[in-house]
Each structure stands twice: as C-alpha cells, then as structure tokens.
Design an enzyme around this catalytic site. Structure first.
Site, PDB file in Angstrom:
ATOM      1  N   GLY A 247      16.163  -8.710 -37.717  1.00 38.01           N
ATOM      2  CA  GLY A 247      15.355  -7.494 -37.716  1.00 38.01           C
ATOM      3  C   GLY A 247      14.714  -7.261 -36.360  1.00 38.01           C
ATOM      4  O   GLY A 247      15.214  -7.717 -35.325  1.00 38.01           O
ATOM      5  N   SER A 248      13.592  -6.594 -36.360  1.00 34.25           N
ATOM      6  CA  SER A 248      12.913  -6.248 -35.115  1.00 34.25           C
ATOM      7  C   SER A 248      12.222  -7.464 -34.506  1.00 34.25           C
ATOM      8  O   SER A 248      11.923  -8.455 -35.195  1.00 34.25           O
ATOM      9  CB  SER A 248      11.860  -5.168 -35.381  1.00 34.25           C
ATOM     10  OG  SER A 248      10.797  -5.688 -36.168  1.00 34.25           O
ATOM     11  N   GLY A 252      10.179 -10.539 -36.244  1.00 31.90           N
ATOM     12  CA  GLY A 252      10.570 -11.908 -35.944  1.00 31.90           C
ATOM     13  C   GLY A 252       9.423 -12.769 -35.462  1.00 31.90           C
ATOM     14  O   GLY A 252       9.342 -13.958 -35.796  1.00 31.90           O
ATOM     15  N   GLU A 269      17.429 -13.478 -35.336  1.00 36.28           N
ATOM     16  CA  GLU A 269      18.313 -12.538 -34.645  1.00 36.28           C
ATOM     17  C   GLU A 269      17.556 -11.217 -34.561  1.00 36.28           C
ATOM     18  O   GLU A 269      17.483 -10.465 -35.530  1.00 36.28           O
ATOM     19  CB  GLU A 269      19.620 -12.363 -35.419  1.00 36.28           C
ATOM     20  CG  GLU A 269      20.441 -13.634 -35.543  1.00 36.28           C
ATOM     21  CD  GLU A 269      21.078 -14.074 -34.233  1.00 36.28           C
ATOM     22  OE1 GLU A 269      20.932 -13.352 -33.210  1.00 36.28           O
ATOM     23  OE2 GLU A 269      21.708 -15.138 -34.208  1.00 36.28           O
ATOM     24  N   CYS A 303      22.336  -4.075 -33.364  1.00 39.81           N
ATOM     25  CA  CYS A 303      21.506  -4.841 -32.428  1.00 39.81           C
ATOM     26  C   CYS A 303      22.237  -5.019 -31.108  1.00 39.81           C
ATOM     27  O   CYS A 303      21.612  -5.261 -30.075  1.00 39.81           O
ATOM     28  CB  CYS A 303      21.120  -6.188 -33.026  1.00 39.81           C
ATOM     29  SG  CYS A 303      22.504  -7.136 -33.667  1.00 39.81           S
TER      30      CYS A 303
END
Length: 517
Positions: A247-248, A252, A269, A303
């Site tokens: 995610g963002s 994270g 990630e 991403c």
C-alpha cells in the site's frame, strides 16, 4: 444489473466463482467472512453497486485466528513436496477459473480485461514457481571448529502470516505471498482492500475447493474484510509473526512501527516514484512504447507505473513530440472492451487526488503538453474516468516528489552525462523501479552498478512496469525494503535455525574455552 455487466457476463462470472449474483445491494451470503457493518463494492467501470459484504468484527477475527492456528498445527507437519502438490492443484483451479476471475478483477478494480487475465496468470505462474520450490527449501552445511561435530542450517515454518493487500492488484499480490507461505508450511490470513472485497471472496472460494478435496482444514487460508481497523487487529496480534503489507508509504510506516513494537517481522511493498532515463543513444520507438504503457497501464495505478521521464536535452523535443502523438491515439473507456487502452481509476477519492495533482503542477510552474481532466458523458457515468496527462516539470517540485496514483507523467530534462540523469532519478524518497533506454553499453552498465540506480528494480531497454515472478520484487528507501515473489524471497516466510551436532564422547567448547569439572 448494469448493461456493461450484462454484456460482458459479469453475473455469470460471479456465479462461477461462488460470489452471489449482482443484485444492487445483496449480500454475498458468506457469513464466514464477517458479521459486522456492510461494505459496498462499487465498480469504477460504470458506478454500479456490485454487492455488499460484511466486515470482520473482533469476535469474528478471534474465530479466524483460532481456525488458522489449529490448521497450522496440521499443515506444518506435511512434507514440503506434499504442500507443493496442494499448490499445484490450486494453480490448476486458477487455470480453470482464469476467465471469470479476470473479468471480476477488471470490473471490480477497473483495469483492462487483458490486464485482469494477466493478473490471474501471475497467480498461476507463482504457483508453478512454488511447486518447484517445494523441493528446494535448502539450508547450508558448515565445518565445525570442534572435532567430531557437524553444523548446518535449516528453515522451519513461521506460523500464521498476515497479508494486507491493495486494490490495484487485488489477487496477484495475495498469491505471491500465499503460494510461497503455503510451501513453507505457513497458514495465511488475508485482508484484501475494502475497495475490492469480492475478488478476495472469489479467491478464498477457489482455495477452499482445493482444501476440501484433499481433506485439509480451511484455516490454511483465511479471509477477513474491513477497513484499517481490521488491519490493526492483525498488526497488533503477537500470534502473527509476519505481516506482509502492500500500500502507501504512509500506511506502511504505521504497520512497520506497530509490528516492530511487538518485535514481529514486516514485509513492506510501498510507494514508487519510478523513472525512465532516456539517453541520446536510446531507441525512440522502444522508449515511447515502454513509457506510454508504464504511464497509462492500469490507469497509472501500479506501484511500478512510470511517473517521471528523464530525457537528454539533445533528444528532448523528439521524444516529447512522439509521446504527444502516442497519447492522441489512446482510447479511454470501458476496460472490458479490448479496444480501449485506459480504464477508470478506482474511485472518486482517487479522482480528487488526480485533480489536486494537476492543480499543483500549475501552481509550481509546470506546463502541460497533454492536458488532463475528468471525463463525463456517455460511457463515463461513474465519474472515475480521467485523461492521461503529460507535464513538463522539475524534479524539485513537491508534486513530482509525491506519488500520485493516477496517469500523470512528468517530463524532466537533463544535460551532460548519464550521471546527471541518475542524480535526478535517485533524488526522490521512493526506490522501487527504474529503467534506462540506451544502446550504449557503458551507460547501461553504469546504471546497473553500485553508482547507478538506487532502486530495487533496475531495467535496461524495457519500462518500469511489469515484473516476472522469477525475480524478487521490491524496493528500497520509502518503498519499504521488502522482497516478494521469486529468487530467495521464500526465506522471509520461515524461521532460520542453526544446528550443531556432537557425535563424540567428549564435550569440547567453542573458542577453546576450558571448563573442567
């Protein structure tokens, strides 16, 4: 049911996948997935309400954890090749369900149907990889300094692996983690994005078929639904030794701090701000293909999407003109129609972020060479269709330093040597994917050297977007540092143990220490 859903057989796909048919507000009927508040799944394709699911309560979560921990006691005792056989069967089921699952991914998330099929293919590929890996979970042997002793390393299952995935790859990233975790002897609890819960239910149903056919406990694969509060149940739970979160960067950092606070492990990630360097020796045709797909594929919501194009001033105008021409050929619309290149972005919040980014470019002094904007009218009723935009900008702009999850591409100019371009590329907080377009061997090798790209992925003469499962996937800096999928990424899902065996009648101590009794 909407006309688009009817025309492309979405209802039939949902029936095949065991998700209750579209009924504009019906529940999926899957009580095992939660008993809390309802979550509505709307398609960004046409704005239609697909179905509603129940979120997971604390009581639901405790039941899931009990099921998962009980299943682990059984699953970890199975030989790894047998676990591989189960994953092989799961991969075969995915082959059987590839078309309906690909349609659901496309309709619920908004990516093109071809990309939806490609995402399911990624799941199949990681299953194939994991099957082979099930006979290669190798350790090391070492020579002991003590006579009559043997040393070696081995790996054991961790336990319950928590997976938090994002909407942009609603099934593939879960499979990257799950296939490897299963091979390693772990069981999994998955919280899919609340924006794509039906994809999660479909995958859970497919896995359950395989476990039932093999008389294995369903708790090997568990699903929970909800917002960040449900994710917090996992991140705070000491019974989950590893949290894999996609995610963002903002999300994270919260996950990392929470999991580290209980001395757990996290696999992160997170954001990307990916660039392609275009040198004077680049193949312009290849550059345009790689840059355009990287920038507009999945409507800029990967991403690994290309955010920045760093072009040498000697070919800047040539590349710019070629990009403008290519963008004029893009068709934006229903992603289930394979004549369209670009579908919608995920929801109205994403649209607002996109519009804010466009405004910021102007405020900071940038110039659009391909104008953006939100599309309206026939075919765009959901309000989630936007124009891919290209802006001339500077790397120092705050908006360029920020990852906008939408199809906005920034053109940046450099002069001098490739080292100048590398300084621009590396001059952001994120470090996921990167690429260079050049036919100059020295430039390519420098890009891949210690003094080159600081990203986890560095490509030569291909774009930033699109990764094969054989290589470890992940990035550095604010991307989180995690690695998933191929290579030796399996090791994160296991605990490492060093063993020393004494097969003599003496007990010598290491380092020659004397301790006589």
């Amino acid at each position: 049911m909407s006309k688009i859903a009817a025309d492309f057989g979405i209802n039939e796909a949902l029936k095949i996948l065991g998700v209750k048919e579209l009924n504009h507000g019906s529940s999926t009927g899957s009580d095992s997935f939660g008993s809390g508040d309802e979550i509505s799944s709307f398609s960004p394709v046409d704005g239609a309400l697909i179905a509603k699911v129940k979120s997971t309560t604390q009581a639901d979560y405790d039941k899931v954890m009990a099921s998962a921990t009980a299943a682990f006691a059984t699953w970890r005792t199975k030989p790894a090749p047998l676990r591989g056989e189960i994953v092989r069967q799961f991969g075969d089921k995915l082959r059987e369900y590839k078309e309906p699952l690909g349609k659901l991914v496309s309709y619920e998330m908004g990516k093109s149907y071809q990309e939806g099929l490609g995402e399911v293919q990624e799941m199949i590929d990681i299953c194939d990889f994991a099957v082979g890996l099930s006979r290669q979970l190798h350790g090391l042997t070492m020579h002991s300094e003590r006579p009559g002793h043997r040393m070696y390393e081995q790996y054991h299952p961790l336990g319950v692996v928590g997976i938090i995935s994002a909407f942009n790859f609603p099934v593939a990233v879960w499979a990257w983690n799950t296939a490897l975790a299963w091979i390693c002897g772990d069981v999994c609890i998955w919280k899919p994005s609340e924006k794509t819960p039906l994809c999660g239910i479909a995958c859970q149903n497919i896995a359950a078929e395989v476990f039932k056919a093999n008389n294995l406990p369903e708790g090997i694969s568990c699903l929970i639904n909800g917002d960040y509060t449900v994710g917090e149940m996992m991140t705070k739970d000491t019974r989950i030794p590893l949290i894999s979160a996609t995610g963002s960067t903002r999300m994270g950092k919260i996950v990392a701090q929470t999991v580290a606070g209980r001395l757990g492990k996290s696999l992160l990630e997170l954001g990307g701000n990916n660039a392609i360097i275009v040198t004077p020796d680049a193949d312009i045709k290849m550059t345009v293909i790689g840059a355009v797909f990287g920038a507009v594929g999945t409507a800029g919501q990967r991403c690994t999407s290309t955010r920045r194009l760093i072009i040498h001033d000697s070919i800047y105008d040539q590349v710019k003109d070629a990009l403008v021409s290519a963008y004029q050929q893009l068709s934006i619309g229903n992603p289930l129609d394979e004549n369209n290149h670009v579908g919608p972005i995920i929801d109205k919040d994403a649209v607002a972020s996109y519009e804010k980014a466009l405004a910021s470019v102007v405020i900071e002094g940038g110039k659009f060479i391909v104008e953006g904007g939100v599309l309206s009218g026939e075919g765009y009723e959901s309000g989630c269709y936007v124009k891919p935009a290209i802006a001339e900008a500077k790397n120092s702009f705050a908006i360029v330093q920020h990852e906008t999850f939408a199809p906005v591409l920034y053109l940046l100019k450099y002069s001098g040597e490739v080292t100048d371009a590398l300084a621009i590329q590396n001059g952001v907080a994120q470090g996921l994917s990167s690429a260079i377009m050049t036919n100059n061997l020295r430039e390519a090798e420098l890009f891949l050297s210690t003094n080159g790209s600081d990203c986890g992925i560095a490509n030569v003469n291909i774009g930033t977007s699109g990764a094969e499962i054989g290589g470890a996937f992940g990035g550095e800096k604010e991307t989180g540092g995690g690695r998933e999928s191929g290579s030796d990424a399996w090791k994160i899902y296991m605990r490492r143990q060093t063993n020393t065996i004494n097969y003599t009648t003496e007990l010598p101590l290491a380092q020659g220490i004397k301790f006589n009794l």
